[in-house]
Scaffold this active site. Sequence first.
Site, short mmCIF file in Angstrom:
data_model
loop_
_atom_site.label_atom_id
_atom_site.label_comp_id
_atom_site.label_asym_id
_atom_site.label_seq_id
_atom_site.Cartn_x
_atom_site.Cartn_y
_atom_site.Cartn_z
N CYS A 53 15.86 5.34 6.82
CA CYS A 53 15.01 5.34 7.90
C CYS A 53 14.73 6.86 8.58
O CYS A 53 13.88 7.21 9.12
CB CYS A 53 15.39 4.35 9.25
SG CYS A 53 16.57 3.10 8.58
N CYS A 126 15.22 5.13 12.84
CA CYS A 126 16.10 3.70 13.07
C CYS A 126 15.94 3.15 14.47
O CYS A 126 15.88 3.94 15.48
CB CYS A 126 17.27 3.86 12.51
SG CYS A 126 18.09 2.20 11.99
N ASP A 127 16.00 1.81 14.44
CA ASP A 127 15.91 1.29 15.89
C ASP A 127 16.22 1.59 17.16
O ASP A 127 15.46 2.01 18.02
CB ASP A 127 16.60 -0.19 15.81
CG ASP A 127 16.49 -1.09 14.56
OD1 ASP A 127 15.40 -0.57 13.91
OD2 ASP A 127 16.53 -2.19 14.48
N CYS A 179 20.51 -19.23 -5.16
CA CYS A 179 19.85 -17.97 -5.78
C CYS A 179 21.28 -17.61 -6.46
O CYS A 179 22.35 -17.07 -6.14
CB CYS A 179 19.94 -16.95 -4.60
SG CYS A 179 19.62 -15.20 -5.36
N SER A 474 18.19 -9.21 15.66
CA SER A 474 17.49 -8.28 14.89
C SER A 474 15.92 -8.45 15.00
O SER A 474 15.63 -9.76 15.14
CB SER A 474 17.83 -8.27 13.48
OG SER A 474 16.77 -7.52 12.57
#
Length: 571
Positions: A53, A126-127, A179, A474
Amino acid sequence: MPFDKSKLPSRHVSVGPSKAPHRSYYYAMGLTEEDIAKPFVGIASAGNDSAPCNTTLDLQADIAREGVEEAGGMPRRFNTITVTDGIAMGHQGMKASLVSREVIADSVELSVRGHCYDALIGFAGCDKSLPGMMMAMLRLNVPSVFVYGGSILPGRFHDKDVTVVDVFEAVGQYAAGGCPLQELIELEKVACPGHGACGGQFTANTMACVAEAIGLSLPNSNMAPAPYESREDVARDAGRAVMALLEKNIRPRDICTRKAFENAARVVAATGGSTNAALHLPAMANEAGIEFSLFDVAEIFRTTPYIADLKPGGRYVAKDMHAAGGIYMVMKTLLEGGYLHGDCLTVTGKTLAENLNDIKWNPDQDVIRPISNPITPTGGVVGLKGSLAPDGAIVKVAGLKTLIFEGPARVFDCEEDCFAAVERRAYEKGEVLVIRYEGPKGGPGMREMLSTTAALYGQGMGEHVALITDGRFSGGTRGFCIGHVGPEAADGGPIALIENGDLIRIDATTGQIDLLLDESTLNTRRANWTPRTNDYQSGALYRYSQTVGPASQGAVTHPGAKAERFVFADI
């Protein structure tokens, strides 16, 4: 053109015989007498090697120097921190994330104050660095331009675009046996192919859209991905633009009015943006002395059509939005539909409507819908209130199939305990998972819960359970996830009184969230409740917990512009 420094802050470090010691430092750095006579422009970069970021921010900031110099200013670059959520997520490090927003704002403020800079350009990726940088701009109120470093390009896996959220969800799939480990390893190696912030309409891109909508960024500048060469032009243009703002004395509080905050909230809703915007917009408003709470944001969300089909609830990422026409095409659509205030001033020196005048609808894309054909008629984010959250809560409904949920509670006093239960599948379909004591004060730090919500989705249970917390989610979270519940558990809010099996009802169509218990039972529990002491009794997290306010007001740590005696820009 030459600038008169007699009323600029930098006169305190550069003008007159008494400032000879100060000037000696500038000569030591290679400046000339002519250079020192120019306005000083702070260029704040959140660049570092902590995550992709932030890795291009210093380079972009250095390019901005060229624009400042071309327009007659003297650039002075400095750096601030970031805490990158994708790496801090899912462990105790996440407690540092929201706190970093305040540290970023404070550090930019202190650097500008200490060195008496006349204007500011801020680069963030970034955030929390985005709202933190804009909070500093509003606090200082010197002419300012915000620049987003740009998003990451999507990764490719099994012929599909993927983001880091796909990796978080694959962890849940792996835990559920869906997975293979080798596939998880292959995915993690290709999900993030280079520089830039998370690609979906997560918190970073949401706040990048906010920066354009509120008028602090140049038009259609923020959706271009980090690797694009056009980012260099944006950086250079920001340098020129801040000098024009300085010449005209246009300041952030002239731009970020109540109407501008309403525009920003509209754009968040229209793009299905992160619920964290409901935390950051009130915090930014606080810096400008504007009342703009969670409920103000939620009311705008409730009345805004959702028109941009972006991940995590939709199909596309920031690169696709940029190619389709950018956030300005979203705003042109909203303006023509009567949803925006076109008379708001922006960093171009023009109004939003003037900036939008030449934007044409792009019919050869399906990322952005016309107002007449929205994805849903109301915003992708909804505010909630009720007996469980008297001070409010928030939920992202973009992409949800059902908007009403009722079920018994399963209670956890921290995220780790809930995540461990999810890994073990120690929960039932139809339950409401409650994570408490994760609020701004109680955490402290109001952690995000992406690891838990992504694991639920990976197990195929994202639509079959609800999750409630006094912490945050988030921007990448999917599912029926309610955050920012207030009052938080540390303050004895109703969320602290829930017991396993209590029925909880959430109705995102009416904005209601209720704990289905009679008042006498709640009063008995309240009388028996005792406050908890968290493990952080020293350092930055302790200091934060002592000063932070409620999430509904932005989780701020000081009174804001309403209490200030003077503005830095006027010293």
